[in-house]
Enzyme design. Structure first.
Site, PDB file in Angstrom:
ATOM      1  N   CYS A  51      40.812  94.296   4.691  1.00  0.00           N
ATOM      2  CA  CYS A  51      40.773  94.916   3.063  1.00  0.00           C
ATOM      3  C   CYS A  51      40.198  94.133   2.170  1.00  0.00           C
ATOM      4  O   CYS A  51      40.593  92.942   2.791  1.00  0.00           O
ATOM      5  CB  CYS A  51      42.372  95.202   3.656  1.00  0.00           C
ATOM      6  N   CYS A  93      53.369 111.813   2.929  1.00  0.00           N
ATOM      7  CA  CYS A  93      53.751 110.314   2.414  1.00  0.00           C
ATOM      8  C   CYS A  93      52.379 110.083   2.415  1.00  0.00           C
ATOM      9  O   CYS A  93      51.875 109.584   4.075  1.00  0.00           O
ATOM     10  CB  CYS A  93      54.471 109.481   2.099  1.00  0.00           C
ATOM     11  N   CYS A 126      54.603 108.890   7.356  1.00  0.00           N
ATOM     12  CA  CYS A 126      53.601 108.601   6.100  1.00  0.00           C
ATOM     13  C   CYS A 126      52.593 107.486   6.729  1.00  0.00           C
ATOM     14  O   CYS A 126      51.875 107.107   7.180  1.00  0.00           O
ATOM     15  CB  CYS A 126      54.176 107.162   5.667  1.00  0.00           C
ATOM     16  N   ARG A 138      65.138 102.910   0.708  1.00  0.00           N
ATOM     17  CA  ARG A 138      64.847 101.982   1.787  1.00  0.00           C
ATOM     18  C   ARG A 138      64.207 100.699   2.304  1.00  0.00           C
ATOM     19  O   ARG A 138      64.521  99.847   1.814  1.00  0.00           O
ATOM     20  CB  ARG A 138      63.545 102.877   2.164  1.00  0.00           C
ATOM     21  N   CYS A 153      56.602 106.349  -4.694  1.00  0.00           N
ATOM     22  CA  CYS A 153      56.986 105.720  -3.659  1.00  0.00           C
ATOM     23  C   CYS A 153      56.787 104.488  -3.686  1.00  0.00           C
ATOM     24  O   CYS A 153      55.454 104.262  -4.534  1.00  0.00           O
ATOM     25  CB  CYS A 153      56.922 106.218  -2.250  1.00  0.00           C
ATOM     26  N   CYS A 191      49.538  89.966   3.008  1.00  0.00           N
ATOM     27  CA  CYS A 191      49.385  91.114   4.199  1.00  0.00           C
ATOM     28  C   CYS A 191      48.188  90.616   5.105  1.00  0.00           C
ATOM     29  O   CYS A 191      46.872  90.070   4.722  1.00  0.00           O
ATOM     30  CB  CYS A 191      48.812  91.901   3.162  1.00  0.00           C
ATOM     31  N   CYS A 241      45.821  90.586  -1.022  1.00  0.00           N
ATOM     32  CA  CYS A 241      48.009  89.932  -1.300  1.00  0.00           C
ATOM     33  C   CYS A 241      48.206  89.706  -0.664  1.00  0.00           C
ATOM     34  O   CYS A 241      47.514  89.231   0.628  1.00  0.00           O
ATOM     35  CB  CYS A 241      48.084  91.839  -0.850  1.00  0.00           C
TER      36      CYS A 241
HETATM   37  N1  SAM Z   1      46.063  98.949   0.747  1.00  0.00           N
HETATM   38  C1  SAM Z   1      47.111 100.470   0.031  1.00  0.00           C
HETATM   39  C2  SAM Z   1      48.137  99.180  -0.884  1.00  0.00           C
HETATM   40  O1  SAM Z   1      48.000  98.072  -0.796  1.00  0.00           O
HETATM   41  O2  SAM Z   1      48.181 100.111  -1.921  1.00  0.00           O
HETATM   42  C3  SAM Z   1      48.498 100.306   1.003  1.00  0.00           C
HETATM   43  C4  SAM Z   1      48.728  99.854   2.551  1.00  0.00           C
HETATM   44  S1  SAM Z   1      49.735  98.061   1.717  1.00  0.00           S
HETATM   45  C5  SAM Z   1      49.624  97.933   3.798  1.00  0.00           C
HETATM   46  C6  SAM Z   1      51.861  98.881   1.507  1.00  0.00           C
HETATM   47  C7  SAM Z   1      52.510  97.862   0.851  1.00  0.00           C
HETATM   48  O3  SAM Z   1      52.880  97.140   2.243  1.00  0.00           O
HETATM   49  C8  SAM Z   1      52.268  97.569   0.362  1.00  0.00           C
HETATM   50  O4  SAM Z   1      52.235  97.122  -1.013  1.00  0.00           O
HETATM   51  C9  SAM Z   1      53.251  95.539   0.524  1.00  0.00           C
HETATM   52  O5  SAM Z   1      54.637  96.830  -0.137  1.00  0.00           O
HETATM   53  C10 SAM Z   1      53.882  96.304   1.838  1.00  0.00           C
HETATM   54  N2  SAM Z   1      53.136  95.136   3.099  1.00  0.00           N
HETATM   55  C11 SAM Z   1      51.978  94.437   3.471  1.00  0.00           C
HETATM   56  N3  SAM Z   1      52.414  93.722   4.136  1.00  0.00           N
HETATM   57  C12 SAM Z   1      53.713  93.311   4.305  1.00  0.00           C
HETATM   58  C13 SAM Z   1      54.108  91.601   4.737  1.00  0.00           C
HETATM   59  N4  SAM Z   1      54.202  91.483   5.393  1.00  0.00           N
HETATM   60  N5  SAM Z   1      55.800  92.466   4.548  1.00  0.00           N
HETATM   61  C14 SAM Z   1      56.812  93.008   3.973  1.00  0.00           C
HETATM   62  N6  SAM Z   1      55.936  94.237   3.042  1.00  0.00           N
HETATM   63  C15 SAM Z   1      54.264  94.442   3.269  1.00  0.00           C
HETATM   64  C1  DTB Z   2      56.468  99.775   1.757  1.00  0.00           C
HETATM   65  O1  DTB Z   2      56.489  99.648   1.168  1.00  0.00           O
HETATM   66  N1  DTB Z   2      56.444  99.126   3.541  1.00  0.00           N
HETATM   67  C2  DTB Z   2      55.352  99.761   4.344  1.00  0.00           C
HETATM   68  C3  DTB Z   2      54.729 101.081   3.355  1.00  0.00           C
HETATM   69  N2  DTB Z   2      55.336 100.891   2.193  1.00  0.00           N
HETATM   70  C4  DTB Z   2      53.163 101.490   3.799  1.00  0.00           C
HETATM   71  C5  DTB Z   2      54.413  98.867   5.020  1.00  0.00           C
HETATM   72  C6  DTB Z   2      55.185  97.974   5.581  1.00  0.00           C
HETATM   73  C7  DTB Z   2      53.866  96.395   5.943  1.00  0.00           C
HETATM   74  C8  DTB Z   2      54.889  95.493   6.781  1.00  0.00           C
HETATM   75  C9  DTB Z   2      53.224  94.666   7.741  1.00  0.00           C
HETATM   76  C10 DTB Z   2      52.519  95.825   8.318  1.00  0.00           C
HETATM   77  O2  DTB Z   2      53.045  96.272   9.204  1.00  0.00           O
HETATM   78  O3  DTB Z   2      51.246  95.379   8.397  1.00  0.00           O
HETATM   79 FE1  SF4 Z   3      44.656  95.576   1.131  1.00  0.00          FE
HETATM   80 FE2  SF4 Z   3      46.767  94.968   2.156  1.00  0.00          FE
HETATM   81 FE3  SF4 Z   3      46.750  94.636  -0.107  1.00  0.00          FE
HETATM   82 FE4  SF4 Z   3      47.020  96.976   0.391  1.00  0.00          FE
HETATM   83  S1  SF4 Z   3      48.020  95.339   0.893  1.00  0.00           S
HETATM   84  S2  SF4 Z   3      45.453  96.002  -0.783  1.00  0.00           S
HETATM   85  S3  SF4 Z   3      46.194  96.021   2.183  1.00  0.00           S
HETATM   86  S4  SF4 Z   3      44.984  93.529   1.892  1.00  0.00           S
END
Ligand code: SAM
Ligand code: DTB
Ligand code: SF4
Length: 327
Positions: free
Chosen positions: A67, A142, A111, A274, A202, A74, A71
């Site tokens: 990506c 979702c 989802c 959630r 959501c 992430c 973030c």
């Molecule tokens: N790329 C899209 C976005 O960022 O909107 C969708 C997928 S993103 C992985 C969805 C959500 O997962 C993020 O907004 C964040 O709140 C959550 N998330 C990602 N990595 C995480 C982590 N290591 N621990 C907890 N929540 C996480």
């Molecule tokens: C949300 O709030 N938590 C989920 C879902 N929406 C998409 C994602 C959590 C991701 C945790 C890190 C991972 O598994 O990559």
């Molecule tokens: Fe990309 Fe992860 Fe950020 Fe979603 S949360 S925009 S997958 S870097």
């Protein structure tokens, strides 16, 4: 005062000022004696929901890693070396097989998540097909695909999407410490598009990223003060992944996590709250406290997007022990 450094950022559609929660009021909830806070949360929960029912959603990463965004939490950002293997958009049949398996194991909602800044039109088209076919299996749908441009929310709605997940992640004041490649306002704009298209929202965030209590209150104020608060509010506990900037952040006290759930329940009494990322490392007793604090939804299935989640057998056993039904 710390609270004064945290301010509400007015989205396009906010509650009238007289009906908004102030940050100070939300901080005051956090500061209640634990038993009083739990009583308030239980009272709000029982006035609006069957307290013994938990909604279950299964996640699938339909496009993983690589990506462009930064973030700081992430594992899927291309900027960090986390060991996540990049994968192209999954084939329709594979997504449907995963959705059927989720349905068979008791999931109500499926989802689909993609590691995109946002979908390009050529990305969106195959996803629209996935949504229509998952919906035809009798599951709620979702998707979480990143930022949406004008017109994309309507296409998702027309394909049969019930919920769009897009998180605010944290308070406006802390946001810049976590993400630089998209603004808070970008996120609010996407949420408005989803709402205007008539889909369920959501939207939640992550705690345990080093934010202050006032900043946790700031995130909750943003959510609770929306004209229509999100139908679904994921409260994620940061899953620390090696290689991400937030790996090594101070661990959040578990009671503070439970307090966050309780405050979300009180301020958004009709939303599903959630208990999201972080459950894999939580003892059952802590999860039970979260349900007592008003959490009434979980992610169900061995994997979140790239990280682990309790296995379904363990969840079924926990629900049975607590007398929880999947509702
Ligand atoms: N790329 C899209 C976005 O960022 O909107 C969708 C997928 S993103 C992985 C969805 C959500 O997962 C993020 O907004 C964040 O709140 C959550 N998330 C990602 N990595 C995480 C982590 N290591 N621990 C907890 N929540 C996480
Ligand atoms: C949300 O709030 N938590 C989920 C879902 N929406 C998409 C994602 C959590 C991701 C945790 C890190 C991972 O598994 O990559
Ligand atoms: Fe990309 Fe992860 Fe950020 Fe979603 S949360 S925009 S997958 S870097």
């Amino acid at each position: 005062m710390l609270e004064n450094t945290v301010e509400f950022v007015r989205p396009a559609k906010a509650k009238p000022a007289a009906e908004r929660w102030s940050i100070a009021q939300i901080v005051a909830l956090f500061e209640l004696p634990f038993s009083d806070l739990m009583f308030r949360a239980q009272t709000a929960h029982r006035a609006n929901f069957n307290p013994n029912e938990v909604q279950v959603s299964t996640l699938l990463s339909i496009k993983t890693g690589g990506c462009s965004e930064d973030c700081g939490y992430c594992p899927q950002s291309a900027r960090y070396h986390t060991g996540v293997e990049n994968e192209d958009l999954m084939a329709l049949d594979d997504v449907l097989a995963a959705a059927k398996a989720a349905k068979d194991s008791g999931a109500q909602r499926f989802c689909m998540g993609a590691a995109w800044r946002g979908p390009k039109q050529k990305d969106l088209e195959p996803v629209l097909k996935m949504i229509a076919e998952v919906k035809a299996l009798g599951l709620e749908t979702c998707a979480t695909l990143g930022m949406l441009k004008q017109g994309q929310a309507e296409q998702l709605r027309d394909a049969g999407l019930d919920y769009y997940n897009h998180n605010l992640d944290t308070a406006p004041e802390y946001y810049g410490d976590v993400i630089s490649t998209r603004t808070y306002q970008d996120r609010l704009d996407t949420l408005d598009r989803v709402r205007d298209a008539g889909m369920n929202v959501c939207c939640g965030g992550i705690v345990g990223m080093g934010e202050s209590r006032a900043q946790r209150a700031g995130l909750i104020a943003q959510l609770a003060n929306m004209e229509t608060p999100p139908e679904s509010v994921p409260v994620n506990l940061l899953t620390q992944v090696e290689g991400t900037p937030l790996h090594g952040a101070d661990e959040l006290d578990p009671f503070e996590f439970v307090r966050t759930i309780a405050v979300a329940r009180i301020t958004m009494p009709t939303s599903h709250v959630r208990l999201s990322a972080g459950r894999e490392t939580m003892p059952e007793s802590l999860q039970a406290l979260c349900f007592l604090a008003g959490a009434n939804s979980v992610f169900y299935g061995e994997k979140l997007l790239t990280t682990g989640n309790p296995d379904t057998e363990a969840d079924r056993a926990l629900f049975a022990k607590l007398g929880i039904n999947q509702g």
